[in-house]
Design an enzyme around this catalytic site. Structure first.
Site: not given
Ligand code: ITT
Length: 190
Positions: A68, A151
């Site tokens: 997460d 990003d």
């Molecule tokens: P899963 O829960 O299925 O893993 P998700 O996209 O919903 O996928 P998260 O709940 O961890 O993932 O949400 C994190 C959000 O934060 C993600 O949708 C991105 O918008 C942002 N995020 C996370 N890591 C990032 C990165 O490396 N670069 C840019 N934005 C990021």
């Protein structure tokens, strides 16, 4: 070894595949046709990572891990944080999420921000938590086409370009998931 990565986010899987040695192959929820949207009801990245890993472990009975992650902005008291995926609304639209960041941050001099990730691993009856963080700042325009999520508006500390301009080479060295992945690899023993 094969490890289930409890995510629907193909960008995360692609990143991890570049970071892990060939001896570890990942399968994602998309790979095994699991379309269930896991409810992320936790109030912290730690809680949500555990919820996702526990769900996958219960449903499929496989060793697995979940990530997460979120963007945390100092002037917004850590928002969007755990709500990063849905900051601009339930439809998880990145244009709306970014627009909300700009709206909320308008007028603030302090643009300091960081990405944070928490990995939760369930392996052979044991549980592990790994964390990663990368410091940087927010800009008020989108730059670059690589990466995903926030990003295009995030410039990591020490650089002049956004993660979306810098691309995988840099993100895989200094990124939040890259840091957490180093600990994951140590435990997986490869
Ligand atoms: P899963 O829960 O299925 O893993 P998700 O996209 O919903 O996928 P998260 O709940 O961890 O993932 O949400 C994190 C959000 O934060 C993600 O949708 C991105 O918008 C942002 N995020 C996370 N890591 C990032 C990165 O490396 N670069 C840019 N934005 C990021």
């Amino acid at each position: 070894m094969t490890l289930l990565f409890a995510t629907h986010n193909d960008h995360k899987v692609e990143e991890l595949n570049q970071l892990l040695p060939d001896s570890i192959s990942l399968i994602s929820l998309n790979d095994i046709g699991c379309e269930v949207e896991i409810e992320e009801t936790g109030v912290s990245l730690e809680e949500n990572a555990k919820i996702k890993a526990d769900f996958a472990r219960m449903k499929f009975g496989l060793d697995c891990f979940a990530d997460d992650s979120g963007l945390e902005i100092e002037a917004l008291d850590g928002a969007p944080g755990v709500y990063s995926a849905r900051y601009g609304g339930e439809e998880r639209d990145m244009d709306k999420n970014i627009q909300k960041v700009w709206n909320e941050l308008k007028g603030h001099q302090n643009t300091r921000a960081w990405f944070r990730t928490v990995f939760y691993l369930r392996l052979e009856g044991k549980e592990y938590v790994f964390k990663g963080r990368v410091e940087g700042s927010i800009i008020f325009e989108k730059r670059g086409t690589k990466g995903f999520g926030y990003d295009p508006i995030f410039i990591p500390k020490g650089y002049q370009k956004t993660f979306a301009e810098l691309g995988d080479d840099i993100k895989n060295k200094i990124g939040h998931r890259a840091i957490a992945t180093q600990s994951l690899i140590k435990v997986l023993g490869s």
